[in-house]
Write an enzyme that holds these catalytic residues in place. Structure first.
Site, mmCIF file in Angstrom:
data_model
loop_
_atom_site.group_PDB
_atom_site.id
_atom_site.type_symbol
_atom_site.label_atom_id
_atom_site.label_comp_id
_atom_site.label_asym_id
_atom_site.label_seq_id
_atom_site.Cartn_x
_atom_site.Cartn_y
_atom_site.Cartn_z
ATOM 1 N N LYS A 169 -4.760 -8.566 -9.043
ATOM 2 C CA LYS A 169 -6.213 -8.570 -8.810
ATOM 3 C C LYS A 169 -6.868 -7.267 -9.294
ATOM 4 C CE LYS A 169 -6.880 -6.572 -4.279
ATOM 5 N NZ LYS A 169 -7.744 -6.422 -3.159
ATOM 6 N N LYS A 222 0.835 -1.219 0.000
ATOM 7 C CA LYS A 222 0.000 0.000 0.000
ATOM 8 C C LYS A 222 0.857 1.252 0.000
ATOM 9 C CE LYS A 222 -4.402 -1.370 1.940
ATOM 10 N NZ LYS A 222 -5.103 -1.450 3.208
ATOM 11 N N LYS A 240 -9.652 -1.360 -6.590
ATOM 12 C CA LYS A 240 -10.162 0.022 -6.631
ATOM 13 C C LYS A 240 -9.017 1.016 -6.772
ATOM 14 C CE LYS A 240 -13.790 -0.860 -3.231
ATOM 15 N NZ LYS A 240 -13.403 -1.253 -1.888
HETATM 16 P P1 TYM Z 1 -12.255 -3.898 0.106
HETATM 17 O O1 TYM Z 1 -13.105 -2.691 0.203
HETATM 18 O O2 TYM Z 1 -10.920 -3.784 -0.554
HETATM 19 O O3 TYM Z 1 -13.034 -5.034 -0.677
HETATM 20 C C1 TYM Z 1 -14.343 -5.448 -0.293
HETATM 21 C C2 TYM Z 1 -14.486 -6.943 -0.529
HETATM 22 O O4 TYM Z 1 -14.235 -7.261 -1.917
HETATM 23 C C3 TYM Z 1 -13.250 -8.308 -2.000
HETATM 24 N N1 TYM Z 1 -12.450 -8.083 -3.229
HETATM 25 C C4 TYM Z 1 -12.340 -8.968 -4.228
HETATM 26 N N2 TYM Z 1 -12.861 -10.184 -4.403
HETATM 27 C C5 TYM Z 1 -12.562 -10.825 -5.569
HETATM 28 N N3 TYM Z 1 -11.774 -10.300 -6.553
HETATM 29 C C6 TYM Z 1 -11.220 -9.083 -6.398
HETATM 30 N N4 TYM Z 1 -10.462 -8.566 -7.356
HETATM 31 C C7 TYM Z 1 -11.505 -8.346 -5.204
HETATM 32 N N5 TYM Z 1 -11.145 -7.114 -4.740
HETATM 33 C C8 TYM Z 1 -11.733 -6.976 -3.520
HETATM 34 C C9 TYM Z 1 -12.417 -8.131 -0.744
HETATM 35 O O5 TYM Z 1 -11.743 -9.334 -0.404
HETATM 36 C C10 TYM Z 1 -13.480 -7.781 0.278
HETATM 37 O O6 TYM Z 1 -14.123 -8.940 0.757
HETATM 38 N N6 TYM Z 1 -10.239 -4.565 4.625
HETATM 39 C C11 TYM Z 1 -11.436 -4.764 3.840
HETATM 40 C C12 TYM Z 1 -12.680 -4.113 4.403
HETATM 41 C C13 TYM Z 1 -12.948 -4.460 5.834
HETATM 42 C C14 TYM Z 1 -13.436 -5.694 6.320
HETATM 43 C C15 TYM Z 1 -13.546 -5.524 7.731
HETATM 44 C C16 TYM Z 1 -13.784 -6.901 5.716
HETATM 45 C C17 TYM Z 1 -12.780 -3.633 6.898
HETATM 46 N N7 TYM Z 1 -13.147 -4.281 8.038
HETATM 47 C C18 TYM Z 1 -13.989 -6.576 8.532
HETATM 48 C C19 TYM Z 1 -14.219 -7.930 6.528
HETATM 49 C C20 TYM Z 1 -14.323 -7.791 7.913
HETATM 50 C C21 TYM Z 1 -11.196 -4.185 2.452
HETATM 51 O O7 TYM Z 1 -10.347 -3.372 2.247
HETATM 52 O O8 TYM Z 1 -12.092 -4.598 1.520
#
Ligand code: TYM
Length: 338
Positions: free
Chosen positions: A204, A119, A207
């Site tokens: 992957k 990051k 965003k």
């Molecule tokens: P975030 O916002 O990056 O992504 C949200 C969810 O989407 C999944 N994801 C993907 N799945 C498949 N292919 C991809 N290319 C892809 N990109 C993202 C992520 O695995 C996620 O499930 N840290 C977390 C948010 C968070 C969270 C939590 C999740 C904060 N607190 C507590 C679970 C429990 C995040 O940045 O997700």
């Protein structure tokens, strides 16, 4: 009902207002499924405090993104009567527990989670990245432990953070000789659910990747979806096969096709086997356009009614606070401040 699922918690960052296809397939689609199959209402958070780790995110954009993301989740089929949807910062217990957990962890342990290095590079601020990038997993652990979560449906990019959460729960209970923290079962979607960038199928879909055409968002119009998928990087072998290692581009497209049609990868391959790459791209575009068109119109309808979105988030906040209150009281008693 699948009683084993217990309490489900998951989150999504509003760093971009609108989810991409990876978020949709890897997270939101499973959440929609769980709201009908889990014994307790799944708790889903728009994790705005996590999004603050991006120093480039402007306040007016974040404010709008929170609405955009909430409307997106509802448009994708999440039903506020079947799950709890709330904005993380409206339940201050998250930051409070996060600090307590920070004091239960060590710098060495947090530095061992390697995602922060990536990051820091991505933010292009090797020297001046916010500290939040490093301690992010502790806030995530607080999110999960506050609700005595059993199951966390996330993509496998989150697995190190979930491992830390489990460790912290155990450490806390041992150190304070209590049973306050529920050690969550790790439920991570398999590698096969990870959707790759259309421009570089070895990384992957993300965003934070601003390479043009690398991701399809759930609000892209039909022409844009077709144009992006048409330009997706594949290979020169005209015969289709599923082999994520050797043929990441073609396999990614087959994976998207399978997920959007709710069929297995092998059934998807049987359906597309006789096609050439261009025909595959057209077939993938067709299923993506078909699934996303109603979501797009529902999203724009919902964005017309900010009052309704505010009400959904408020109700979610109230329900989440009730649960978080209980846990935080138990935590405070255990550590000796109450
Ligand atoms: P975030 O916002 O990056 O992504 C949200 C969810 O989407 C999944 N994801 C993907 N799945 C498949 N292919 C991809 N290319 C892809 N990109 C993202 C992520 O695995 C996620 O499930 N840290 C977390 C948010 C968070 C969270 C939590 C999740 C904060 N607190 C507590 C679970 C429990 C995040 O940045 O997700």
């Amino acid at each position: 009902m699948n009683a084993k699922l217990g309490r489900i918690f998951s989150g999504i960052q509003p760093s971009a207002g609108v989810p991409h296809l990876g978020n949709y397939i890897g997270a939101i689609k499973p959440w929609v499924h769980y709201q009908d199959t889990a014994p307790l209402k799944p708790i889903l958070s728009v994790v705005d405090l996590h999004a603050l780790t991006n120093p480039k995110l402007k306040p007016e954009i974040l404010r709008d993104n929170i609405f955009q993301m909430t409307a997106s989740l509802l448009a994708c089929g999440l039903d506020p009567n079947k799950c709890i949807i709330f904005q993380q910062s409206t339940v201050p217990h998250h930051t409070e527990l996060s600090w307590i957990l920070t004091c239960c962890s060590t710098l060495q342990r947090i530095q061992a989670i390697n995602t922060w290095r990536e990051k820091v590079k991505l933010l292009g601020k090797e020297k001046g990245a916010p500290l939040g990038v490093l301690v992010y997993p502790l806030l995530m652990a607080a999110d999960i432990l506050l609700y005595k979560t059993d199951t966390i449906p996330v993509g496998d990019d989150q697995s190190q953070n979930i491992e830390l959460t489990r460790e912290l729960a155990t450490t806390f209970n041992r150190r304070f000789n209590c049973n306050v923290m529920k050690v969550p079962e790790k439920l991570v979607q398999t590698e096969s659910n990870r959707i790759k960038s259309l421009r570089d199928p070895t990384s992957k879909m993300s965003k934070s990747d601003d390479t043009q055409g690398s991701s399809v968002t759930i609000l892209d119009c039909q022409d844009l979806i077709r144009a992006k998928i048409k330009k997706a990087v594949t290979d020169s072998n005209p015969v289709l096969s599923f082999d994520p290692e050797k043929r990441p581009g073609v396999s990614n497209l087959i994976g998207i096709y399978a997920a959007m049609k709710n069929i297995s990868k092998s059934d998807a391959l049987t359906e597309v086997e006789s096609m050439d790459t261009l025909q595959l791209k057209n077939a993938v575009s067709d299923v993506v356009v078909e699934a996303l068109s109603p979501i797009r119109s529902e999203h724009s309808r919902l964005m017309e009614s900010k009052e309704y979105l505010t009400q959904v988030l408020n109700n979610g906040k109230n329900s989440a606070t009730e649960i978080a209150d209980q846990t935080l009281i138990e935590v405070k008693k255990a550590i000796g401040v109450l």
